[in-house]
Design an enzyme around this catalytic site. Sequence first.
Site: not given
Length: 274
Positions: A152, A165
């Site tokens: 990501s 995350y």
Amino acid sequence: MADRKGRVAGKVAIVTGAGSSADGIGNGRAAAILLAREGAQVALLDYHKDAAEETARMIREERGDCIVIEADVSSEEACRSAVQDTASAWNRLDILVNNVGTSRVPGNAVDLDVDAWDRGLRLNVTSMMFMARHAIPVMKASGGGSIINISSITAFQGGHPNLFYPTSKGAILNMTRTMAGNHGADGIRVNCIAPGFVYTPVVYGGGRLPEGVREKRRDASALKTEGTGWDVGYGILYLASEEARWVTGVVLPIDAGVSAISPHFQTSAQRLSY
């Protein structure tokens, strides 16, 4: 029948997270459809069998070749079995797309749930190692292969409200580079895609996206356009194909330029990562 160019004809692929968490096209479903459309035989792995079966239905409508494997990739035995089932079906393995991941571990180091942290790391990072661990020997026997790990753009900088995350997605970057060095001599390429603020079922499913955020995510990009799972899927298709035969160890952002327009990226990532 969709047009086939045969960019991965004769190859066998595994896509983890090949279903979608809601109706529509997520990154894994798009990758699986495109690989099948371009001639690959595709094993569709998902914890939710029904979601993978829907992807299989889409592929078979275009007369593509696929199998569905229900698997929890946080289990090494499930990963081993999935690779074995794929090799048994088609006698080789050429492509592995490590797409499974979660963002649902909220909090900073002071207040996060440690058990949730451990489970999340096993799903986001360890599962990719498990899949590669069992896929690589089969790829070597098949003459080489391509592994694509999904990270990501939140891996690139700080500023995210939750510690888990970006930490887990950042680990994937160096895992990719190290695997590329470890297995290049075996003819195995290992690359990484870092999606930006794509609009996929994991984002809009269950009504998770607050009002106005979709537009803000779009406007945070240099191109001022919205991305979808297809955009990520086409990147995966490229890295899986022989067009990328001399590409390994790279991290490819597919984000409409969000990560390129710092210092705005940090603020955008903090506000808009869902």
